[in-house]
Design a protein around this motif. Structure first.
Motif, mmCIF file in Angstrom:
data_model
loop_
_atom_site.group_PDB
_atom_site.id
_atom_site.type_symbol
_atom_site.label_atom_id
_atom_site.label_comp_id
_atom_site.label_asym_id
_atom_site.label_seq_id
_atom_site.Cartn_x
_atom_site.Cartn_y
_atom_site.Cartn_z
ATOM 1 N N ILE A 3 0.866 -1.176 0.000
ATOM 2 C CA ILE A 3 0.000 0.000 0.000
ATOM 3 C C ILE A 3 0.902 1.226 0.000
ATOM 4 O O ILE A 3 1.875 1.290 0.745
ATOM 5 C CB ILE A 3 -0.966 -0.008 1.206
ATOM 6 N N ARG A 4 0.592 2.177 -0.873
ATOM 7 C CA ARG A 4 1.353 3.411 -0.956
ATOM 8 C C ARG A 4 0.385 4.574 -0.872
ATOM 9 O O ARG A 4 -0.480 4.734 -1.723
ATOM 10 C CB ARG A 4 2.144 3.475 -2.252
ATOM 11 N N PRO A 5 0.522 5.396 0.153
ATOM 12 C CA PRO A 5 -0.376 6.546 0.290
ATOM 13 C C PRO A 5 -0.073 7.616 -0.758
ATOM 14 O O PRO A 5 1.017 7.659 -1.327
ATOM 15 C CB PRO A 5 -0.086 7.055 1.697
ATOM 16 N N LEU A 6 -1.037 8.460 -0.990
ATOM 17 C CA LEU A 6 -0.882 9.536 -1.957
ATOM 18 C C LEU A 6 -0.303 10.787 -1.305
ATOM 19 O O LEU A 6 -0.549 11.068 -0.132
ATOM 20 C CB LEU A 6 -2.241 9.880 -2.578
ATOM 21 N N TYR A 7 0.468 11.519 -2.090
ATOM 22 C CA TYR A 7 0.997 12.841 -1.752
ATOM 23 C C TYR A 7 1.687 12.889 -0.389
ATOM 24 O O TYR A 7 2.666 12.200 -0.180
ATOM 25 C CB TYR A 7 -0.093 13.901 -1.882
ATOM 26 N N ASP A 8 1.172 13.708 0.558
ATOM 27 C CA ASP A 8 1.865 13.922 1.831
ATOM 28 C C ASP A 8 1.298 13.061 2.957
ATOM 29 O O ASP A 8 1.422 13.394 4.125
ATOM 30 C CB ASP A 8 1.835 15.400 2.216
ATOM 31 N N SER A 42 4.659 3.098 5.290
ATOM 32 C CA SER A 42 4.715 3.547 3.906
ATOM 33 C C SER A 42 4.543 5.064 3.858
ATOM 34 O O SER A 42 3.879 5.634 4.718
ATOM 35 C CB SER A 42 3.608 2.858 3.103
ATOM 36 N N VAL A 43 5.155 5.695 2.872
ATOM 37 C CA VAL A 43 5.042 7.151 2.718
ATOM 38 C C VAL A 43 4.673 7.497 1.276
ATOM 39 O O VAL A 43 4.991 6.764 0.344
ATOM 40 C CB VAL A 43 6.350 7.893 3.095
ATOM 41 N N GLY A 44 3.997 8.629 1.122
ATOM 42 C CA GLY A 44 3.662 9.131 -0.205
ATOM 43 C C GLY A 44 4.856 9.830 -0.833
ATOM 44 O O GLY A 44 5.925 9.945 -0.224
ATOM 45 N N LYS A 45 4.676 10.345 -2.037
ATOM 46 C CA LYS A 45 5.777 10.987 -2.769
ATOM 47 C C LYS A 45 6.122 12.363 -2.226
ATOM 48 O O LYS A 45 7.243 12.819 -2.360
ATOM 49 C CB LYS A 45 5.427 11.088 -4.242
ATOM 50 N N GLY A 46 5.161 13.056 -1.612
ATOM 51 C CA GLY A 46 5.443 14.375 -1.064
ATOM 52 C C GLY A 46 4.294 15.334 -1.265
ATOM 53 O O GLY A 46 3.324 15.042 -1.950
ATOM 54 N N LYS A 47 4.435 16.497 -0.657
ATOM 55 C CA LYS A 47 3.395 17.521 -0.720
ATOM 56 C C LYS A 47 3.556 18.342 -1.997
ATOM 57 O O LYS A 47 4.658 18.749 -2.359
ATOM 58 C CB LYS A 47 3.504 18.436 0.500
ATOM 59 N N ILE A 48 2.432 18.578 -2.679
ATOM 60 C CA ILE A 48 2.454 19.403 -3.887
ATOM 61 C C ILE A 48 2.368 20.868 -3.470
ATOM 62 O O ILE A 48 1.426 21.276 -2.793
ATOM 63 C CB ILE A 48 1.296 19.035 -4.831
ATOM 64 N N LEU A 49 3.355 21.634 -3.869
ATOM 65 C CA LEU A 49 3.413 23.055 -3.534
ATOM 66 C C LEU A 49 2.585 23.861 -4.527
ATOM 67 O O LEU A 49 2.160 23.346 -5.563
ATOM 68 C CB LEU A 49 4.870 23.526 -3.541
ATOM 69 N N GLU A 50 2.375 25.132 -4.227
ATOM 70 C CA GLU A 50 1.567 26.001 -5.091
ATOM 71 C C GLU A 50 2.146 26.138 -6.501
ATOM 72 O O GLU A 50 1.419 26.309 -7.463
ATOM 73 C CB GLU A 50 1.407 27.378 -4.457
ATOM 74 N N MET A 85 -2.462 9.102 7.832
ATOM 75 C CA MET A 85 -2.468 10.496 8.279
ATOM 76 C C MET A 85 -1.534 11.330 7.416
ATOM 77 O O MET A 85 -0.676 10.787 6.725
ATOM 78 C CB MET A 85 -2.100 10.601 9.749
ATOM 79 N N LYS A 86 -1.734 12.628 7.484
ATOM 80 C CA LYS A 86 -0.846 13.547 6.785
ATOM 81 C C LYS A 86 0.423 13.721 7.610
ATOM 82 O O LYS A 86 0.404 13.593 8.837
ATOM 83 C CB LYS A 86 -1.523 14.897 6.579
ATOM 84 N N GLU A 87 1.500 14.043 6.928
ATOM 85 C CA GLU A 87 2.770 14.247 7.630
ATOM 86 C C GLU A 87 2.647 15.356 8.676
ATOM 87 O O GLU A 87 3.248 15.277 9.745
ATOM 88 C CB GLU A 87 3.880 14.576 6.643
ATOM 89 N N GLU A 88 1.833 16.367 8.413
ATOM 90 C CA GLU A 88 1.685 17.485 9.359
ATOM 91 C C GLU A 88 1.019 17.054 10.667
ATOM 92 O O GLU A 88 1.093 17.775 11.659
ATOM 93 C CB GLU A 88 0.929 18.633 8.720
ATOM 94 N N ASP A 89 0.363 15.869 10.698
ATOM 95 C CA ASP A 89 -0.244 15.350 11.924
ATOM 96 C C ASP A 89 0.777 14.702 12.850
ATOM 97 O O ASP A 89 0.480 14.401 14.000
ATOM 98 C CB ASP A 89 -1.344 14.333 11.606
ATOM 99 N N LEU A 90 1.997 14.475 12.340
ATOM 100 C CA LEU A 90 3.058 13.883 13.163
ATOM 101 C C LEU A 90 3.725 14.976 13.983
ATOM 102 O O LEU A 90 3.923 16.088 13.495
ATOM 103 C CB LEU A 90 4.088 13.200 12.261
ATOM 104 N N PHE A 91 4.059 14.638 15.237
ATOM 105 C CA PHE A 91 4.688 15.616 16.123
ATOM 106 C C PHE A 91 6.217 15.533 16.086
ATOM 107 O O PHE A 91 6.900 16.550 16.156
ATOM 108 C CB PHE A 91 4.238 15.418 17.561
ATOM 109 N N ALA A 92 6.753 14.313 16.022
ATOM 110 C CA ALA A 92 8.196 14.151 16.115
ATOM 111 C C ALA A 92 8.623 12.777 15.613
ATOM 112 O O ALA A 92 7.815 11.843 15.570
ATOM 113 C CB ALA A 92 8.646 14.307 17.573
#
Length: 96
Positions: A3-8, A42-50, A85-92
């Motif tokens: 399983i591979r999550p999408l984006y961030d 598992s991690v996604g490819k990354g966050k899409i910037l503006e 979860m999104k990466e921003e939900d992780l604390f440390a």
């Protein structure tokens, strides 16, 4: 199954909760809280910037992380309970 999550987003497996106190008292499942630590599966490819570029994630597979008690969406895959979860939900990241 892979399983591979999408984006961030990341997939996290909660760490097992201690069921025995330091003094040796065994706690039932109903008396324990869900752990707020886990291992990145598992991690996604990354966050899409503006500007359309992808910013890679700071965490990688195998990292142990700290997250909020009610963070993420719980899913069950092949009998395992995992969190999405999104990466921003992780604390440390916990370094051992």
């Amino acid at each position: 199954m892979k399983i591979r999550p999408l984006y961030d987003r990341v997939i996290v497996e909660r760490l097992a909760q201690e069921t025995k106190t330091i003094s040796g008292i065994v706690l039932p499942d109903t008396a324990t809280e869900k752990p707020d630590q886990g291992k990145i599966i598992s991690v996604g490819k990354g966050k899409i910037l503006e500007n359309g570029k992808i910013c890679p994630l700071s965490v990688k597979v195998g990292d142990y992380v700290l997250f909020g008690k009610y963070s993420g969406q719980s899913v069950k895959i092949e009998g395992k309970e995992l969190l999405v979860m999104k990466e921003e939900d992780l604390f440390a990241i916990i370094e051992k």
